[in-house]
Design an enzyme around this catalytic site. Structure first.
Site, mmCIF file in Angstrom:
data_model
loop_
_atom_site.group_PDB
_atom_site.id
_atom_site.type_symbol
_atom_site.label_atom_id
_atom_site.label_comp_id
_atom_site.label_asym_id
_atom_site.label_seq_id
_atom_site.Cartn_x
_atom_site.Cartn_y
_atom_site.Cartn_z
ATOM 1 N N ASN A 9 17.234 25.166 52.007
ATOM 2 C CA ASN A 9 16.877 25.230 53.428
ATOM 3 C C ASN A 9 18.174 25.179 54.219
ATOM 4 O OD1 ASN A 9 15.909 24.973 56.028
ATOM 5 N ND2 ASN A 9 15.147 22.886 55.759
ATOM 6 N N TRP A 10 18.590 26.343 54.743
ATOM 7 C CA TRP A 10 19.855 26.395 55.473
ATOM 8 C C TRP A 10 19.770 25.728 56.841
ATOM 9 C CZ3 TRP A 10 22.081 32.056 54.734
ATOM 10 C CH2 TRP A 10 22.342 32.264 53.372
ATOM 11 N N LYS A 11 18.560 25.427 57.287
ATOM 12 C CA LYS A 11 18.357 24.866 58.628
ATOM 13 C C LYS A 11 19.038 25.783 59.653
ATOM 14 C CE LYS A 11 17.582 20.291 56.792
ATOM 15 N NZ LYS A 11 17.642 18.830 57.034
ATOM 16 N N HIS A 94 8.068 21.344 58.240
ATOM 17 C CA HIS A 94 9.236 20.511 57.976
ATOM 18 C C HIS A 94 9.266 19.350 58.970
ATOM 19 C CE1 HIS A 94 13.456 19.291 57.643
ATOM 20 N NE2 HIS A 94 13.439 19.851 56.447
ATOM 21 N N GLU A 96 11.480 18.180 60.730
ATOM 22 C CA GLU A 96 12.167 18.471 61.992
ATOM 23 C C GLU A 96 11.264 19.264 62.937
ATOM 24 O OE1 GLU A 96 16.357 18.429 59.559
ATOM 25 O OE2 GLU A 96 15.515 20.345 60.202
ATOM 26 N N GLU A 166 9.243 15.205 51.479
ATOM 27 C CA GLU A 166 10.534 14.918 52.111
ATOM 28 C C GLU A 166 10.446 13.607 52.870
ATOM 29 O OE1 GLU A 166 11.508 17.879 55.033
ATOM 30 O OE2 GLU A 166 9.630 17.509 56.086
ATOM 31 N N GLY A 172 19.359 13.763 55.381
ATOM 32 C CA GLY A 172 20.607 13.759 56.122
ATOM 33 C C GLY A 172 21.148 12.378 56.442
ATOM 34 N N SER A 211 17.413 14.703 50.319
ATOM 35 C CA SER A 211 18.825 14.589 49.940
ATOM 36 C C SER A 211 19.044 14.679 48.432
ATOM 37 C CB SER A 211 19.427 13.279 50.479
ATOM 38 O OG SER A 211 19.415 13.264 51.890
ATOM 39 N N GLY A 232 18.747 20.726 51.321
ATOM 40 C CA GLY A 232 19.339 20.918 52.638
ATOM 41 C C GLY A 232 20.832 21.154 52.549
ATOM 42 N N GLY A 233 21.629 20.111 52.814
ATOM 43 C CA GLY A 233 23.072 20.256 52.875
ATOM 44 C C GLY A 233 23.699 20.860 51.639
#
Length: 249
Positions: A9-11, A94, A96, A166, A172, A211, A232-233
């Site tokens: 997920n590049w966000k 998601h 967010e 999640e 994050g 994460s 994610g990251g």
């Protein structure tokens, strides 16, 4: 046995140059992947990524979808639009989107239905906040989020989704659920799927999305009900992403 799935997920990250380098790096190390792999990218980059992944085993995904087929919904992207760019997966619900855009469980269910009707694979996200976990509400909150989606689906369609757990408190923040903590929630979600249908319980992949990194992926992916990761990251660095993919073998 369920084939594992690792989805990045590049966000809201990326640029034309950075995307090209990242995709090239992933493809270079992907030849021997023993799991399904996808990258879910911002909508403006869908055309670039469609061209970049052509002919490879790397699939593309979107980060959201409209529940509506077309019309006066400024800023939204329909399933038909995603289809034109070769999208196979779409992230729905998601944390967010739920937190910043007020997406309700009902909205998540409607988007899931829209994705399935278009032949897309919805990655349905569920998760709890730190306050909810500390109040011992994890099963009620997370299970309830999934139940609303399952109630909108036939048993056959329920078997076609992917679920991503999640824990919001681990996204994050540098915090991660222990493998045992994650497995406990995944097993609960599997039981909710079993209540819907045995086929769903057997087929649906439940990803961990809190994460996951190269240094904890092996332990997390060894759990019985963790069928991959929503990354994610670590998905923004080819070496890290490939290390997680290798751990899913």
């Amino acid at each position: 046995m369920r084939r594992k799935l690792v989805a990045g997920n590049w966000k809201m990250n990326g640029s034309l140059a950075a995307n090209a380098a990242l995709i090239a790096g992933i493809k270079e190390g992907l030849a021997a992947a023993a799991c399904d792999v996808a990258v879910c990218v911002p909508a403006p980059y869908l055309a670039q990524v469609q061209a970049a992944v052509a002919g490879s085993s790397l699939a593309s995904g979107a980060q959201d979808i409209s529940a509506h087929a077309s019309g006066a919904y400024t800023g939204e992207v329909s399933a038909a639009m995603l289809q034109e760019f070769g999208v196979q997966y779409v992230i729905i619900g998601h944390s967010e989107r739920r937190a910043y855009h007020g997406e309700s469980d009902a909205a998540v269910a409607a988007k899931t239905v829209a994705a399935l009707k278009a032949g897309l694979v919805p990655l349905v996200c569920v998760g709890e906040t730190l306050e909810q976990r500390e109040a011992d509400q994890t099963n009620a909150v997370v299970g309830g989020q999934l139940d609303v989606v399952l109630a909108a689906l036939s048993a056959e369609d329920a078997a076609r989704i992917v679920v991503a757990y999640e824990p919001v408190w681990a996204i994050g923040t540098g915090k991660t659920a222990t493998p045992e903590m994650a497995q406990e929630v995944h097993a609960m979600l599997r039981a909710r799927l079993q209540a819907k249908s045995a086929e769903a319980a057997a087929k649906v992949r439940i990803l961990y999305g809190g994460s996951m990194k190269p240094d904890n992926a092996v332990q997390l992916l060894a759990m019985a009900d963790i069928d991959g990761g929503l990354i994610g990251g670590a998905a923004l660095k080819a070496a890290d992403f490939l290390a997680i993919i290798a751990a899913a073998a």
